[in-house]
Design an enzyme around this catalytic site. Structure first.
Site, PDB file in Angstrom:
ATOM      1  N   TYR A   1     113.967   9.964  51.670  1.00 33.82           N
ATOM      2  CA  TYR A   1     113.550  10.084  50.266  1.00 33.82           C
ATOM      3  C   TYR A   1     112.029  10.120  50.183  1.00 33.82           C
ATOM      4  CZ  TYR A   1     111.822   8.310  45.854  1.00 33.82           C
ATOM      5  OH  TYR A   1     111.076   8.135  44.722  1.00 33.82           O
TER       6      TYR A   1
ATOM      7  N   SER B   1     105.650   9.593  44.041  1.00 33.56           N
ATOM      8  CA  SER B   1     105.961   8.169  44.113  1.00 33.56           C
ATOM      9  C   SER B   1     104.907   7.439  44.943  1.00 33.56           C
ATOM     10  CB  SER B   1     107.333   8.013  44.777  1.00 33.56           C
ATOM     11  OG  SER B   1     107.530   6.695  45.203  1.00 33.56           O
TER      12      SER B   1
ATOM     13  N   LYS C   1     109.051  13.229  48.959  1.00 33.08           N
ATOM     14  CA  LYS C   1     107.911  13.143  48.036  1.00 33.08           C
ATOM     15  C   LYS C   1     106.627  13.518  48.775  1.00 33.08           C
ATOM     16  CE  LYS C   1     110.407  11.961  44.579  1.00 33.08           C
ATOM     17  NZ  LYS C   1     110.689  12.966  43.556  1.00 33.08           N
TER      18      LYS C   1
HETATM   19  C1  UD1 Z   1     111.823   2.053  46.142  1.00 31.63           C
HETATM   20  C2  UD1 Z   1     110.865   3.046  46.707  1.00 31.63           C
HETATM   21  C3  UD1 Z   1     110.205   3.831  45.607  1.00 31.63           C
HETATM   22  C4  UD1 Z   1     111.249   4.529  44.813  1.00 31.63           C
HETATM   23  C5  UD1 Z   1     112.225   3.530  44.269  1.00 31.63           C
HETATM   24  C6  UD1 Z   1     113.329   4.338  43.629  1.00 31.63           C
HETATM   25  C7  UD1 Z   1     109.790   2.488  48.796  1.00 31.63           C
HETATM   26  C8  UD1 Z   1     108.705   1.715  49.458  1.00 31.63           C
HETATM   27  N1  UD1 Z   1     109.864   2.355  47.473  1.00 31.63           N
HETATM   28  O1  UD1 Z   1     111.044   1.097  45.430  1.00 31.63           O
HETATM   29  O2  UD1 Z   1     109.353   4.789  46.141  1.00 31.63           O
HETATM   30  O3  UD1 Z   1     110.660   5.244  43.759  1.00 31.63           O
HETATM   31  O4  UD1 Z   1     112.754   2.717  45.324  1.00 31.63           O
HETATM   32  O5  UD1 Z   1     114.466   3.668  43.441  1.00 31.63           O
HETATM   33  O6  UD1 Z   1     110.551   3.178  49.419  1.00 31.63           O
HETATM   34  N2  UD1 Z   1     114.628  -6.628  45.573  1.00 31.63           N
HETATM   35  C9  UD1 Z   1     115.305  -7.806  45.839  1.00 31.63           C
HETATM   36  N3  UD1 Z   1     116.657  -7.826  45.643  1.00 31.63           N
HETATM   37  C10 UD1 Z   1     117.360  -6.745  45.211  1.00 31.63           C
HETATM   38  C11 UD1 Z   1     116.645  -5.538  44.937  1.00 31.63           C
HETATM   39  C12 UD1 Z   1     115.280  -5.527  45.140  1.00 31.63           C
HETATM   40  O7  UD1 Z   1     114.721  -8.813  46.238  1.00 31.63           O
HETATM   41  O8  UD1 Z   1     118.584  -6.822  45.090  1.00 31.63           O
HETATM   42  C13 UD1 Z   1     113.176  -6.591  45.776  1.00 31.63           C
HETATM   43  C14 UD1 Z   1     112.750  -5.640  46.864  1.00 31.63           C
HETATM   44  O9  UD1 Z   1     112.728  -6.286  48.106  1.00 31.63           O
HETATM   45  C15 UD1 Z   1     111.375  -5.237  46.376  1.00 31.63           C
HETATM   46  C16 UD1 Z   1     111.466  -5.314  44.854  1.00 31.63           C
HETATM   47  O10 UD1 Z   1     112.596  -6.123  44.594  1.00 31.63           O
HETATM   48  O11 UD1 Z   1     110.432  -6.165  46.788  1.00 31.63           O
HETATM   49  C17 UD1 Z   1     111.620  -3.958  44.222  1.00 31.63           C
HETATM   50  O12 UD1 Z   1     112.667  -3.266  44.843  1.00 31.63           O
HETATM   51  P1  UD1 Z   1     113.257  -1.892  44.280  1.00 31.63           P
HETATM   52  O13 UD1 Z   1     113.524  -2.025  42.819  1.00 31.63           O
HETATM   53  O14 UD1 Z   1     114.389  -1.478  45.151  1.00 31.63           O
HETATM   54  O15 UD1 Z   1     112.046  -0.860  44.417  1.00 31.63           O
HETATM   55  P2  UD1 Z   1     111.160  -0.463  45.676  1.00 31.63           P
HETATM   56  O16 UD1 Z   1     111.844  -0.746  46.938  1.00 31.63           O
HETATM   57  O17 UD1 Z   1     109.819  -1.033  45.436  1.00 31.63           O
END
Ligand code: UD1
Length: 342
Positions: free
Chosen positions: A152, A126, A156
């Site tokens: 998590y 990841s 990785k």
């Molecule tokens: C995270 C992990 C990634 C992992 C993935 C698996 C980290 C840095 N990244 O990705 O390694 O493979 O989860 O599930 O640990 N967001 C919102 N509102 C929400 C949900 C998300 O604003 O309700 C935003 C988050 O702040 C982020 C983006 O959307 O900026 C993506 O979030 P998400 O889909 O959870 O993925 P990551 O956090 O990037």
């Protein structure tokens, strides 16, 4: 002769799409999954897409004896190892569950590969291993690994270390870490896709569940980041493209003598949370109920892939776009809702 590939976690989100891609490219996937985090509907979906039910062994990758029996039964050409827990927040609450399952599973698989002389190995890594990038946000495989901020992420990070050490003492192995960025979307057939357990953590399932009315409102975590619009930036990669990268990886490894490679799998382009919301609203015609909230702890500000190595080494690049991903994710959500009504 059948080219058997063991796909641990093959009934999961990325695993099931990879199973389809493997069959389309002449391989015979053997799925190993204990269905703890996978939905059995996937089996019907795979059967419809493939025209036959793939071989599925219902077992835990941490069950060493069961794994030995499987390696005895099939002469595998390679292993794609997906089976692992993946919820960042849960891993903070239950770290031992993550270390036990993700690391024990990996160790079991690698030791069977050595015992049974199976050489080709692809690992689900990841972009989380890059941690919070300092300076440039476009990651090449040479970018420094930073300390992860969740158990998590550590699994990785340590997983890659286990693979490196295993390769050093077994240089006949052919191993590849695929560092995924953010997988999104679903198969065009809408027969397989993601089944988030409970409330989703990831952005796109959260968006589609809000739009369909399962969730009330999407909170955008933070609008004061130093990015163009103040929201975080990620590299969203369509799961069908991501699946194809695994098949390219296996076929590349087959052509090699001993090697260990690490390759980013992303589009090479970052999108902000607001851009994803806008794309979703535009492409689906749905109005999304959302509001800004505070930052989520542990979130990285901005990260996206440099995808040059994937192109040069694997001949792979993303073909699908954010537009495809939001449309497919939305159609998949609607399909799930229809099924639940029946
Ligand atoms: C995270 C992990 C990634 C992992 C993935 C698996 C980290 C840095 N990244 O990705 O390694 O493979 O989860 O599930 O640990 N967001 C919102 N509102 C929400 C949900 C998300 O604003 O309700 C935003 C988050 O702040 C982020 C983006 O959307 O900026 C993506 O979030 P998400 O889909 O959870 O993925 P990551 O956090 O990037």
């Amino acid at each position: 002769m059948e080219k058997y590939i063991l796909v641990t976690g093959g009934a999961g989100y990325i695993g099931s799409h990879t199973v389809v891609s493997l069959v389309e490219n002449g391989y015979t996937p053997i799925i190993l999954d204990d269905f703890r985090n996978a939905n059995r509907v996937v089996v019907d979906g795979l059967t419809k897409i493939l025209g036959k039910t793939p071989e599925i062994i219902e077992s835990d990758v941490c069950d060493d004896e069961a794994l030995r029996t499987i390696f005895q039964k099939y002469k595998f050409k390679g292993v794609i190892h997906f089976a692992a827990h993946k919820a960042v927040g849960e891993s903070v609450l239950e770290p031992l569950k993550y270390y036990q399952n993700n690391l024990q599973g990996l160790v079991n698989v690698l030791s069977k590969m050595i015992a049974f002389n199976v050489q080709n190995f692809v690992f689900s890594s990841s972009c989380t291993v890059y941690g919070e990038p300092k300076g440039i946000k476009e990651m090449t495989e040479e970018s420094p690994k930073n300390l992860p901020n969740s158990p998590y992420g550590w699994t990785k990070w340590i997983g890659e270390q286990i693979i490196e050490d295993t390769f050093r003492s077994n240089p006949q192995l052919k191993m590849m870490n695929l560092r995924y960025f953010n997988p999104v979307g679903a198969h065009k057939s809408l027969l397989i896709g993601e089944f988030p357990l409970g409330k989703p953590n990831n952005l796109l399932p959260y968006i589609t569940q809000t739009a369909i009315g399962k969730l009330e409102k999407l909170t955008v975590f933070g609008n004061d980041y130093p990015t163009t619009d103040g929201t975080c930036i990620r590299d969203y990669i369509h799961v069908v493209d991501l699946a194809a990268a695994h098949v390219k990886a296996i076929s590349f490894l087959e052509s090699q003598t001993g090697c260990l490679e690490t390759i980013n799998v992303g589009t090479g382009k970052g999108s902000s949370v607001l851009e994803i919301i806008q794309a979703f609203e535009k492409e689906t015609g749905q109005k999304l109920n959302w509001a800004f909230g505070t930052r989520r702890e542990g979130d990285v500000t901005e990260i996206f892939a440099n995808a040059t190595k994937a192109k040069n080494v694997l001949g792979w690049q993303a073909n699908l776009t954010i537009k495809d991903a939001v449309i497919d994710a939305w159609n998949w959500e609607k399909k799930l809702a229809e099924q639940n009504e029946k």
